[in-house]
Write a protein that holds these residues in place. Structure first.
Motif, mmCIF file in Angstrom:
data_model
loop_
_atom_site.group_PDB
_atom_site.id
_atom_site.type_symbol
_atom_site.label_atom_id
_atom_site.label_comp_id
_atom_site.label_asym_id
_atom_site.label_seq_id
_atom_site.Cartn_x
_atom_site.Cartn_y
_atom_site.Cartn_z
ATOM 1 N N ASN A 186 0.828 -1.205 0.000
ATOM 2 C CA ASN A 186 0.000 0.000 0.000
ATOM 3 C C ASN A 186 0.865 1.258 0.000
ATOM 4 O O ASN A 186 0.583 2.222 -0.721
ATOM 5 C CB ASN A 186 -0.927 0.002 1.216
ATOM 6 N N ILE A 187 1.901 1.246 0.829
ATOM 7 C CA ILE A 187 2.803 2.395 0.901
ATOM 8 C C ILE A 187 3.536 2.585 -0.433
ATOM 9 O O ILE A 187 3.642 3.700 -0.945
ATOM 10 C CB ILE A 187 3.821 2.208 2.050
ATOM 11 N N THR A 188 4.009 1.473 -1.008
ATOM 12 C CA THR A 188 4.697 1.542 -2.300
ATOM 13 C C THR A 188 3.770 2.071 -3.383
ATOM 14 O O THR A 188 4.166 2.909 -4.202
ATOM 15 C CB THR A 188 5.213 0.146 -2.690
ATOM 16 N N GLY A 189 2.539 1.583 -3.386
ATOM 17 C CA GLY A 189 1.574 2.047 -4.377
ATOM 18 C C GLY A 189 1.259 3.521 -4.221
ATOM 19 O O GLY A 189 1.187 4.262 -5.211
ATOM 20 N N GLY A 190 1.078 3.969 -2.976
ATOM 21 C CA GLY A 190 0.822 5.382 -2.732
ATOM 22 C C GLY A 190 1.983 6.255 -3.171
ATOM 23 O O GLY A 190 1.790 7.333 -3.760
ATOM 24 N N ALA A 191 3.209 5.806 -2.901
ATOM 25 C CA ALA A 191 4.400 6.561 -3.307
ATOM 26 C C ALA A 191 4.497 6.649 -4.825
ATOM 27 O O ALA A 191 4.833 7.706 -5.381
ATOM 28 C CB ALA A 191 5.652 5.905 -2.742
ATOM 29 N N PHE A 192 4.203 5.543 -5.505
ATOM 30 C CA PHE A 192 4.281 5.543 -6.969
ATOM 31 C C PHE A 192 3.258 6.497 -7.580
ATOM 32 O O PHE A 192 3.576 7.261 -8.494
ATOM 33 C CB PHE A 192 4.061 4.130 -7.505
ATOM 34 N N VAL A 193 2.033 6.471 -7.063
ATOM 35 C CA VAL A 193 0.985 7.367 -7.577
ATOM 36 C C VAL A 193 1.373 8.823 -7.345
ATOM 37 O O VAL A 193 1.239 9.669 -8.239
ATOM 38 C CB VAL A 193 -0.369 7.052 -6.900
ATOM 39 N N GLY A 194 1.890 9.113 -6.135
ATOM 40 C CA GLY A 194 2.307 10.485 -5.843
ATOM 41 C C GLY A 194 3.445 10.954 -6.723
ATOM 42 O O GLY A 194 3.444 12.083 -7.226
ATOM 43 N N ALA A 195 4.442 10.085 -6.934
ATOM 44 C CA ALA A 195 5.589 10.442 -7.782
ATOM 45 C C ALA A 195 5.167 10.658 -9.220
ATOM 46 O O ALA A 195 5.592 11.621 -9.876
ATOM 47 C CB ALA A 195 6.647 9.337 -7.700
ATOM 48 N N LEU A 196 4.329 9.765 -9.727
ATOM 49 C CA LEU A 196 3.878 9.875 -11.113
ATOM 50 C C LEU A 196 3.023 11.120 -11.309
ATOM 51 O O LEU A 196 3.154 11.829 -12.318
ATOM 52 C CB LEU A 196 3.082 8.623 -11.492
ATOM 53 N N LEU A 197 2.160 11.406 -10.342
ATOM 54 C CA LEU A 197 1.318 12.601 -10.424
ATOM 55 C C LEU A 197 2.170 13.861 -10.447
ATOM 56 O O LEU A 197 1.948 14.771 -11.258
ATOM 57 C CB LEU A 197 0.363 12.632 -9.228
ATOM 58 N N CYS A 198 3.176 13.904 -9.579
ATOM 59 C CA CYS A 198 4.076 15.057 -9.526
ATOM 60 C C CYS A 198 4.825 15.219 -10.841
ATOM 61 O O CYS A 198 4.924 16.319 -11.380
ATOM 62 C CB CYS A 198 5.056 14.886 -8.365
ATOM 63 N N GLY A 199 5.358 14.098 -11.372
ATOM 64 C CA GLY A 199 6.089 14.153 -12.631
ATOM 65 C C GLY A 199 5.230 14.631 -13.786
ATOM 66 O O GLY A 199 5.682 15.417 -14.637
ATOM 67 N N LEU A 200 3.991 14.178 -13.835
ATOM 68 C CA LEU A 200 3.089 14.583 -14.919
ATOM 69 C C LEU A 200 2.733 16.067 -14.822
ATOM 70 O O LEU A 200 2.654 16.762 -15.850
ATOM 71 C CB LEU A 200 1.815 13.728 -14.879
ATOM 72 N N ILE A 201 2.527 16.557 -13.600
ATOM 73 C CA ILE A 201 2.224 17.986 -13.426
ATOM 74 C C ILE A 201 3.388 18.844 -13.911
ATOM 75 O O ILE A 201 3.202 19.837 -14.632
ATOM 76 C CB ILE A 201 1.907 18.296 -11.943
#
Length: 350
Positions: free
Chosen positions: A129-144
């Motif tokens: 869950n933590i890994t998934g949350g980190a990946f979503v946050g990182a990807l969202l930041c990168g896309l922005i």
């Protein structure tokens, strides 16, 4: 073969041998020491699925070697190599010698995602869950950052990209601080802080496959673009004059690097200094040719992080020190030493 090429080949052979040695060393050391002879003999038997070496070690150490330490050491090599080549790419497209893989704010996004899961998820939160949350946050930041900083790939301005990354990183860091402040107990705060400083303790065989595939893919793409990267160092105008599509090349680099760093940070947390100092170390020995620089950075980054993780596991056993502390303690003074003693410049010249 020229003398210069011969020296480079010799360097790669030395680094390859050092990587293998560091892997054996990393598996040997930890909360309990396992003789290096037992480690490499067991690993050879295991990999070849044959009893090439007679079993003289205790059977209970086999699970420690194979199930706990081996995947952790391999994740160290993958993460170190990935951070190093990402640093090379970011320094190239931004033409900024102090750029690192986190210049686009990806680590801040990952921290926000992971801390959100830790703080809001309660006691039932697991590693995935933590890994998934980190990946979503990182990807969202990168896309922005990509959408705003490059106008969807239409305007690859270095200054615009860096400033956008700085602004987005600040926003996500603020979100992380708010989440930590709102944590209900000290265990959540401790977990959030420990994760944000980097840890390889979550490594398991089933979880290193995706980072490995991502590293191989991005490394292969980077090698194919090596000549274009060399031209980019001469300036965007020069690159355009020789017919290179600067916007497309930078877009590919930004997107692939974002994907790689998102995966790595989701697995390990934020590990600083590797993407900053390793490219400079390799430039000093290999010059600025990206074909040579990428491979040497991959090997040196892996060696460096394995050594740092081994130290982090061995100082206060059985507790782990966050690996980001070790990389900063070693990397910071070493970087200052390089700058002060060698008068180092971005192109690798004295």
């Amino acid at each position: 073969m020229s003398r210069r090429e011969g020296k480079y080949l010799f360097l790669i052979l030395i680094l390859s041998g050092a990587l293998i040695f560091s892997i054996i060393l990393g598996v040997s050391f930890g909360s309990s020491y396992i003789p290096m002879s037992d480690v490499y003999q067991f690993l050879i038997n295991k990999v070849t699925n044959k009893e090439i070496f007679q079993v003289v070690w205790k059977k209970n150490i086999e699970s420690i070697i194979w199930e706990i330490r081996a995947p952790r050491v391999l994740l160290s090599a993958i993460s170190g190599g990935g951070l190093a080549i990402s640093g090379v790419l970011m320094q190239c497209i931004t033409k900024n010698p102090i750029a690192d893989p986190y210049i686009l704010g990806i680590s801040s996004g990952a921290s926000s995602g992971a801390v959100a899961v830790i703080v809001l998820g309660g006691a039932s939160v697991g590693v995935l869950n933590i890994t998934g949350g980190a990946f979503v946050g990182a990807l969202l930041c990168g896309l922005i950052v990509f959408i705003i900083g490059t106008q969807n790939g239409k305007n690859i301005s270095t200054v615009r990209l860096i400033l956008t990354g700085l602004a987005v990183s600040t926003i996500f860091s603020s979100i992380t601080n708010i989440l930590v402040y709102s944590a209900k107990n000290s265990n959540q705060v401790r977990s959030a802080v420990f994760w944000s400083m980097g840890s390889l303790g979550r490594a398991r065989w089933g979880e290193i496959f995706i980072p490995f595939i991502a590293l191989v893919l991005i490394f292969s793409i980077s090698l194919m673009l090596a000549k274009s990267l060399d031209i980019l160092l001469l300036g965007d105008n020069t690159a355009k004059m020789v017919g290179m599509e600067v916007g497309k090349i930078k877009t590919v680099i930004i997107l692939t690097t974002t994907l790689l760093i998102s995966i790595l940070v989701a697995m390990t947390g934020s590990i600083g200094f590797i993407g900053l100092i390793v490219p400079h170390i390799c430039r000093y020995f290999c010059g600025s040719s990206h074909k040579k620089l990428l491979l040497s950075s991959l090997l040196v980054g892996g060696i460096f992080l394995i050594i740092c993780d081994t130290i982090a596991r061995s100082i206060f056993p059985p507790r782990d020190i966050p690996i980001g502390i070790i990389t900063s303690i070693i990397g910071g003074p070493f970087f200052l030493f390089m700058i002060g003693k060698n008068g180092y410049s971005f192109g690798g010249e004295k």
